[in-house]
Write a protein that holds these residues in place. Structure first.
Motif, PDB file in Angstrom:
ATOM      1  N   PRO A   1       0.877  -1.097  -0.132  1.00  0.00           N
ATOM      2  CA  PRO A   1       0.203  -0.125  -0.178  1.00  0.00           C
ATOM      3  C   PRO A   1       1.003   1.725   0.142  1.00  0.00           C
ATOM      4  CG  PRO A   1      -0.569  -1.196   1.817  1.00  0.00           C
ATOM      5  CD  PRO A   1       0.683  -1.770   1.610  1.00  0.00           C
ATOM      6  N   ASN A   2       0.530   2.239  -0.263  1.00  0.00           N
ATOM      7  CA  ASN A   2       0.923   3.641  -0.221  1.00  0.00           C
ATOM      8  C   ASN A   2       1.392   3.675   0.826  1.00  0.00           C
ATOM      9  OD1 ASN A   2       0.522   4.582  -2.967  1.00  0.00           O
ATOM     10  ND2 ASN A   2      -1.920   5.575  -2.511  1.00  0.00           N
ATOM     11  N   GLY A   3       2.662   4.253   1.019  1.00  0.00           N
ATOM     12  CA  GLY A   3       3.360   4.794   2.331  1.00  0.00           C
ATOM     13  C   GLY A   3       3.441   3.840   3.450  1.00  0.00           C
ATOM     14  N   SER A   4       3.477   2.573   2.940  1.00  0.00           N
ATOM     15  CA  SER A   4       3.797   1.091   3.656  1.00  0.00           C
ATOM     16  C   SER A   4       5.410   0.195   3.930  1.00  0.00           C
ATOM     17  CB  SER A   4       3.422  -0.293   2.549  1.00  0.00           C
ATOM     18  OG  SER A   4       3.533   0.067   1.649  1.00  0.00           O
ATOM     19  N   GLY A   5       6.534   1.556   2.502  1.00  0.00           N
ATOM     20  CA  GLY A   5       7.836   1.994   3.147  1.00  0.00           C
ATOM     21  C   GLY A   5       8.347   1.001   1.614  1.00  0.00           C
ATOM     22  N   LYS A   6       8.344   1.302   1.030  1.00  0.00           N
ATOM     23  CA  LYS A   6       8.650   0.321   0.233  1.00  0.00           C
ATOM     24  C   LYS A   6       9.674   1.854  -0.608  1.00  0.00           C
ATOM     25  CE  LYS A   6       4.727   0.743  -2.929  1.00  0.00           C
ATOM     26  NZ  LYS A   6       4.462   1.462  -2.212  1.00  0.00           N
ATOM     27  N   THR A   7       9.506   2.538  -0.735  1.00  0.00           N
ATOM     28  CA  THR A   7      10.786   3.681  -1.131  1.00  0.00           C
ATOM     29  C   THR A   7      12.100   3.879   0.208  1.00  0.00           C
ATOM     30  OG1 THR A   7       9.622   4.646  -2.820  1.00  0.00           O
ATOM     31  CG2 THR A   7      10.947   5.692  -2.097  1.00  0.00           C
ATOM     32  N   THR A   8      11.524   3.423   1.192  1.00  0.00           N
ATOM     33  CA  THR A   8      12.316   3.533   2.370  1.00  0.00           C
ATOM     34  C   THR A   8      13.139   2.095   1.790  1.00  0.00           C
ATOM     35  OG1 THR A   8      10.847   4.359   4.140  1.00  0.00           O
ATOM     36  CG2 THR A   8      12.825   3.085   4.697  1.00  0.00           C
ATOM     37  N   PHE A   9      11.686   0.947   1.629  1.00  0.00           N
ATOM     38  CA  PHE A   9      13.351  -0.105   1.853  1.00  0.00           C
ATOM     39  C   PHE A   9      14.097   0.521   0.710  1.00  0.00           C
ATOM     40  CE2 PHE A   9      13.160  -4.548  -0.120  1.00  0.00           C
ATOM     41  CZ  PHE A   9      13.604  -5.117   1.096  1.00  0.00           C
ATOM     42  N   LEU A  10      14.449   0.768  -0.809  1.00  0.00           N
ATOM     43  CA  LEU A  10      14.756   0.699  -1.671  1.00  0.00           C
ATOM     44  C   LEU A  10      16.419   1.627  -0.975  1.00  0.00           C
ATOM     45  CD1 LEU A  10      13.258   1.201  -4.786  1.00  0.00           C
ATOM     46  CD2 LEU A  10      14.092  -0.902  -3.810  1.00  0.00           C
ATOM     47  N   TYR A  11      15.549   2.484  -0.907  1.00  0.00           N
ATOM     48  CA  TYR A  11      17.203   3.611   0.148  1.00  0.00           C
ATOM     49  C   TYR A  11      18.005   2.691   1.519  1.00  0.00           C
ATOM     50  CZ  TYR A  11      14.846   8.460  -2.039  1.00  0.00           C
ATOM     51  OH  TYR A  11      14.401   8.464  -2.627  1.00  0.00           O
ATOM     52  N   ILE A  12      17.132   1.663   2.304  1.00  0.00           N
ATOM     53  CA  ILE A  12      18.219   1.808   3.133  1.00  0.00           C
ATOM     54  C   ILE A  12      18.996   0.842   2.096  1.00  0.00           C
ATOM     55  CG2 ILE A  12      17.878  -0.755   4.528  1.00  0.00           C
ATOM     56  CD1 ILE A  12      16.976   1.596   5.891  1.00  0.00           C
ATOM     57  N   ILE A  13      18.551  -0.329   1.159  1.00  0.00           N
ATOM     58  CA  ILE A  13      19.868  -1.375  -0.018  1.00  0.00           C
ATOM     59  C   ILE A  13      20.824  -0.053  -0.435  1.00  0.00           C
ATOM     60  CG2 ILE A  13      19.968  -2.446  -1.153  1.00  0.00           C
ATOM     61  CD1 ILE A  13      16.810  -3.580  -1.528  1.00  0.00           C
ATOM     62  N   MET A  14      21.048   0.867  -0.621  1.00  0.00           N
ATOM     63  CA  MET A  14      21.232   1.736  -1.358  1.00  0.00           C
ATOM     64  C   MET A  14      22.375   2.791  -0.004  1.00  0.00           C
ATOM     65  SD  MET A  14      20.956   1.753  -4.851  1.00  0.00           S
ATOM     66  CE  MET A  14      21.713   3.193  -5.546  1.00  0.00           C
ATOM     67  N   GLY A  15      21.782   3.076   1.386  1.00  0.00           N
ATOM     68  CA  GLY A  15      22.321   3.406   2.511  1.00  0.00           C
ATOM     69  C   GLY A  15      22.125   4.718   2.397  1.00  0.00           C
ATOM     70  N   PHE A  16      21.188   5.119   1.710  1.00  0.00           N
ATOM     71  CA  PHE A  16      20.237   7.049   1.944  1.00  0.00           C
ATOM     72  C   PHE A  16      19.814   7.079   3.323  1.00  0.00           C
ATOM     73  CE2 PHE A  16      19.717   6.548  -3.239  1.00  0.00           C
ATOM     74  CZ  PHE A  16      21.130   6.867  -3.023  1.00  0.00           C
ATOM     75  N   LEU A  17      19.778   5.641   4.293  1.00  0.00           N
ATOM     76  CA  LEU A  17      19.218   5.003   5.085  1.00  0.00           C
ATOM     77  C   LEU A  17      19.560   4.861   5.409  1.00  0.00           C
ATOM     78  CD1 LEU A  17      14.996   6.350   4.202  1.00  0.00           C
ATOM     79  CD2 LEU A  17      16.626   7.670   5.522  1.00  0.00           C
ATOM     80  N   LYS A  18      19.858   4.347   7.031  1.00  0.00           N
ATOM     81  CA  LYS A  18      20.283   3.866   7.693  1.00  0.00           C
ATOM     82  C   LYS A  18      19.301   2.353   9.037  1.00  0.00           C
ATOM     83  CE  LYS A  18      24.719   4.633   5.989  1.00  0.00           C
ATOM     84  NZ  LYS A  18      24.419   5.690   5.120  1.00  0.00           N
ATOM     85  N   PRO A  19      19.856   1.467   8.158  1.00  0.00           N
ATOM     86  CA  PRO A  19      18.259   0.809  10.209  1.00  0.00           C
ATOM     87  C   PRO A  19      19.198   1.198  11.268  1.00  0.00           C
ATOM     88  CG  PRO A  19      19.760  -0.342   8.735  1.00  0.00           C
ATOM     89  CD  PRO A  19      20.887   0.878   8.343  1.00  0.00           C
ATOM     90  N   VAL A  20      17.887   1.682  11.979  1.00  0.00           N
ATOM     91  CA  VAL A  20      18.138   1.681  13.301  1.00  0.00           C
ATOM     92  C   VAL A  20      18.504  -0.069  13.970  1.00  0.00           C
ATOM     93  CG1 VAL A  20      16.529   1.399  15.898  1.00  0.00           C
ATOM     94  CG2 VAL A  20      16.317   2.903  13.475  1.00  0.00           C
ATOM     95  N   SER A  21      18.037  -1.360  13.154  1.00  0.00           N
ATOM     96  CA  SER A  21      18.877  -2.380  13.948  1.00  0.00           C
ATOM     97  C   SER A  21      18.535  -3.293  12.781  1.00  0.00           C
ATOM     98  CB  SER A  21      18.241  -2.883  15.455  1.00  0.00           C
ATOM     99  OG  SER A  21      16.825  -2.742  14.542  1.00  0.00           O
ATOM    100  N   GLY A  22      19.612  -4.351  12.997  1.00  0.00           N
ATOM    101  CA  GLY A  22      19.776  -4.864  11.788  1.00  0.00           C
ATOM    102  C   GLY A  22      21.152  -5.125  10.982  1.00  0.00           C
ATOM    103  N   LYS A  23      21.508  -5.723   9.471  1.00  0.00           N
ATOM    104  CA  LYS A  23      22.189  -5.748   8.867  1.00  0.00           C
ATOM    105  C   LYS A  23      21.932  -6.106   7.168  1.00  0.00           C
ATOM    106  CE  LYS A  23      25.273  -8.084  12.253  1.00  0.00           C
ATOM    107  NZ  LYS A  23      26.283  -9.392  12.185  1.00  0.00           N
ATOM    108  N   VAL A  24      23.097  -4.885   6.763  1.00  0.00           N
ATOM    109  CA  VAL A  24      22.768  -5.331   5.340  1.00  0.00           C
ATOM    110  C   VAL A  24      23.792  -5.509   4.731  1.00  0.00           C
ATOM    111  CG1 VAL A  24      22.263  -3.461   3.492  1.00  0.00           C
ATOM    112  CG2 VAL A  24      20.935  -2.413   5.572  1.00  0.00           C
ATOM    113  N   PHE A  25      23.439  -6.256   3.645  1.00  0.00           N
ATOM    114  CA  PHE A  25      24.449  -7.637   3.105  1.00  0.00           C
ATOM    115  C   PHE A  25      24.464  -7.022   1.368  1.00  0.00           C
ATOM    116  CE2 PHE A  25      24.634  -9.409   6.774  1.00  0.00           C
ATOM    117  CZ  PHE A  25      25.943  -9.801   7.779  1.00  0.00           C
ATOM    118  N   ILE A  26      25.485  -6.718   1.054  1.00  0.00           N
ATOM    119  CA  ILE A  26      25.510  -5.976  -0.941  1.00  0.00           C
ATOM    120  C   ILE A  26      27.196  -6.939  -1.330  1.00  0.00           C
ATOM    121  CG2 ILE A  26      25.140  -5.267  -2.831  1.00  0.00           C
ATOM    122  CD1 ILE A  26      23.543  -4.383  -0.539  1.00  0.00           C
ATOM    123  N   PHE A  27      26.704  -7.617  -2.499  1.00  0.00           N
ATOM    124  CA  PHE A  27      27.600  -8.845  -2.557  1.00  0.00           C
ATOM    125  C   PHE A  27      28.422  -9.213  -1.833  1.00  0.00           C
ATOM    126  CE2 PHE A  27      27.392  -5.041  -5.498  1.00  0.00           C
ATOM    127  CZ  PHE A  27      26.767  -5.391  -6.626  1.00  0.00           C
ATOM    128  N   GLY A  28      27.787 -10.076  -0.664  1.00  0.00           N
ATOM    129  CA  GLY A  28      28.149 -10.730   0.054  1.00  0.00           C
ATOM    130  C   GLY A  28      28.835 -10.120   1.378  1.00  0.00           C
TER     131      GLY A  28
END
Ligand SMILES: Nc1ncnc2c1ncn2[C@@H]1O[C@H](COP(=O)(O)OP(=O)(O)O)[C@@H](O)[C@H]1O
Ligand SMILES: [Mg+2]
Length: 220
Positions: free
Chosen positions: A39-66
């Protein structure tokens, strides 16, 4: 076994105290083509920004290319190799003219002026936007901006495409050209869209982001 390209482990994120993503786990392997609905506002764009590193997660880990990515400098390689189409084309386009915007990525990746020119010419031909190349960005219509923004992403020849609502605002002919390009030239992608027909033609499975969680929705 396919190699993992993106892996999110227990990611949570919120704007100030407003939670958007909660304990999200997600994996995208090389060669996978997936959609993300929600749905609108569910966080899809935010999700992509976390992957790109524009936003940093409060907790958890991001792995890209291992490799785990935490700081901005960890994301430099990510931003060169993953091609993000912003939901809002004005966030993507910042050069005076269309051809400069399309050439910017390739030049930034170390291509020569002549190579960049060739790339601009080829991409413009694929999407039928040769007539727009010398135009100033601010004189483009919304749909023209969207296809130029897509062209800037394709010009970078990214390892993986992250496209935020790529089909919105496109006329039927341009939309069909985009579907053809995604089918024939794109190996790995994550496409955010409300357009189910478009997703059915371009991806093999769909995830849904709802109630701050990502889950598998449909496999074709
Ligand atoms: N910069 C921001 N500051 C505060 N809230 C934001 C910001 N960006 C987005 N939000 C809010 O976070 C939620 C998720 O937004 P977004 O990721 O853009 O959703 P979607 O792309 O699924 O429509 C929405 O409620 C939105 O209003
Ligand atoms: Mg969005």
């Amino acid at each position: 076994m396919e190699k993992t390209l993106i892996k999110l482990e227990n990611i949570s994120f919120g704007y100030n105290s407003f939670p958007v993503l909660k304990n999200i786990n997600f994996e995208l392997k090389f060669g996978e083509k997936v959609g993300l609905i929600g749905p609108n506002g569910s966080g899809k764009t935010t999700f992509l920004y976390i992957i790109m590193g524009f936003l940093k997660p409060v907790s958890g880990k991001v792995f890209i290319f291992g490799r785990e990515r935490k700081k901005d400098k960890d994301f430099l390689e990510v931003r060169q190799k993953l091609g993000l189409l912003f939901q809002d084309s004005d966030s993507q386009l910042f050069c005076p003219t269309v051809k400069e915007d399309i050439a910017f990525g390739p030049l930034n990746l170390g291509k020569s002026r002549n190579e960049a020119k060739e790339i601009v010419k080829n991409i413009a031909k694929v999407f039928n936007i040769e007539h727009l190349l010398d135009r100033p960005i601010y004189k483009l219509s919304g749909g023209e901006k969207k296809i130029v923004a897509l062209a800037t992403v394709f010009a970078m020849n990214p390892v993986c495409y992250l496209l935020d609502e790529p089909s919105s605002g496109l006329d039927e002919d341009t939309r069909n050209k985009l579907i053809k390009f995604l089918k024939n030239h794109v190996k790995t992608c994550l496409i955010v869209s409300h357009d189910r027909k478009f997703l059915k033609e371009t991806v093999n499975k769909i995830y849904i982001l709802k109630n701050k969680k990502v889950s598998l929705y449909q496999v074709f």
